[in-house]
Design a protein around this motif. Structure first.
Motif, PDB file in Angstrom:
ATOM      1  N   GLY A 107      -0.572   6.504 -15.210  1.00 19.94           N
ATOM      2  CA  GLY A 107       0.006   5.600 -15.127  1.00 19.94           C
ATOM      3  C   GLY A 107       0.442   5.146 -13.605  1.00 19.94           C
ATOM      4  O   GLY A 107       1.111   4.329 -13.435  1.00 19.94           O
ATOM      5  N   MET A 219       6.150   7.140 -20.053  1.00 16.39           N
ATOM      6  CA  MET A 219       5.480   6.671 -18.848  1.00 16.39           C
ATOM      7  C   MET A 219       6.082   7.757 -17.540  1.00 16.39           C
ATOM      8  O   MET A 219       5.340   8.019 -16.737  1.00 16.39           O
ATOM      9  CB  MET A 219       6.098   5.156 -18.327  1.00 16.39           C
ATOM     10  CG  MET A 219       5.250   4.211 -19.172  1.00 16.39           C
ATOM     11  SD  MET A 219       6.052   2.557 -18.643  1.00 16.39           S
ATOM     12  CE  MET A 219       5.489   2.609 -17.001  1.00 16.39           C
ATOM     13  N   LYS A 222       4.441  11.169 -18.088  1.00 14.89           N
ATOM     14  CA  LYS A 222       3.040  11.252 -17.871  1.00 14.89           C
ATOM     15  C   LYS A 222       2.976  11.268 -16.330  1.00 14.89           C
ATOM     16  O   LYS A 222       1.977  12.194 -15.799  1.00 14.89           O
ATOM     17  CB  LYS A 222       2.192   9.717 -18.211  1.00 14.89           C
ATOM     18  CG  LYS A 222       1.867   9.876 -19.603  1.00 14.89           C
ATOM     19  CD  LYS A 222       1.499   8.587 -20.096  1.00 14.89           C
ATOM     20  CE  LYS A 222       0.767   8.385 -21.487  1.00 14.89           C
ATOM     21  NZ  LYS A 222       0.029   7.241 -22.006  1.00 14.89           N
TER      22      LYS A 222
END
Length: 260
Positions: A107, A219, A222
């Motif tokens: 991300g 998010m 990650k």
């Protein structure tokens, strides 16, 4: 009494050597860094050409009758230097490819930095790998190999002796592209596997607890997992450098073989 005579023919031969060396320095990794001053690159090219001129005997093949023919010889030497430097510089882009895939998985793909070699925007992980590769190139003395390979090309490919075999050069590039993808994915394989397992876990949690916003949680997880894997796999960087340097040597050999 020592004779220091330097004829016009010697000057023309020296300039041809200088053109090949200067083009190599302009495109070769580490020497083509943007933060390297132009005067330093010019000085390296000039003094390296002097050393090579002292070691080489002016070739009788450098004969021409018009200025156009000499210009063609200069262009041939420039192309030889550019191709040799480009063959080495292509291999350093492997870590940029791996960094881009890693940032896409974690991300961080929107975070970009300036790549010191290609002068283009690259991912933050790719820049990290790139600077690590440059550091290992200095510490392992790989830059000495590049100059040694350049000096050997004057024996294998004499001045005005280059014969460009497009089929051989094209096959070298195609073979490199296959190794490019393989080595790049081998570099980011730990990150790829960790993020794949994390996505599977998040998918299960999304079914078990649908009221939890797994997108927002995923998010952050990650990024945390990705940075952790990069930290714990930092010891793999010397092995990555061995792969890249080995590929660099093979590419230089194949490109030189395509111009003999």
């Amino acid at each position: 009494m020592i004779n220091y005579s330097f004829s016009v023919y010697d000057l023309e031969y020296f300039l041809l050597i200088l053109v090949r060396v200067a083009c190599f320095v302009h495109t070769a990794p580490f020497f083509s860094l943007r933060n390297t001053p132009s005067r330093v690159r010019i000085g390296i090219s000039f003094f390296t050409s002097i050393l090579l001129y002292q070691a080489l005997t002016p070739a009788e093949a450098v004969v021409y009758s018009t200025l156009t023919e000499y210009t063609i010889i200069v262009m041939k030497e420039a192309i030889v230097g550019l191709l040799i430097g480009f063959s080495a510089s292509m291999c350093t882009s492997i870590v940029n490819f791996a960094g881009s895939i890693a940032d896409m998985e974690t991300g961080l793909s929107m975070v970009t930095l300036m790549d010191p070699t290609s002068r283009e925007s690259t991912s933050i992980t790719g820049a990290l790998y790139q600077y690590g590769l440059m550091l290992l190139m200095i510490s392992t003395g790989m830059y000495r190999y590049l100059f040694g390979a350049l000096a050997d090309t004057f024996i294998l490919i004499p001045v005005n002796g280059a014969v460009f075999r497009t089929d051989s050069l094209l096959n070298s590039v195609i073979e490199f592209l296959g190794n490019y993808v393989i080595i790049g994915f081998r570099i980011i394989l730990p990150i790829f596997c960790a993020i794949l397992l994390l996505n599977a876990v998040l998918g299960v949690l999304a079914k078990v607890a649908p009221q939890v916003n797994m997108f927002a949680v995923g998010m952050q997880l990650k990024i945390l997992v990705g940075l952790s894997i990069i930290f714990f796999t930092a010891g793999m960087l010397p092995g990555i450098a061995d792969f890249v340097f080995g590929e660099m040597k093979e590419m230089i050999d194949s490109f030189v073989g395509g111009m003999m």
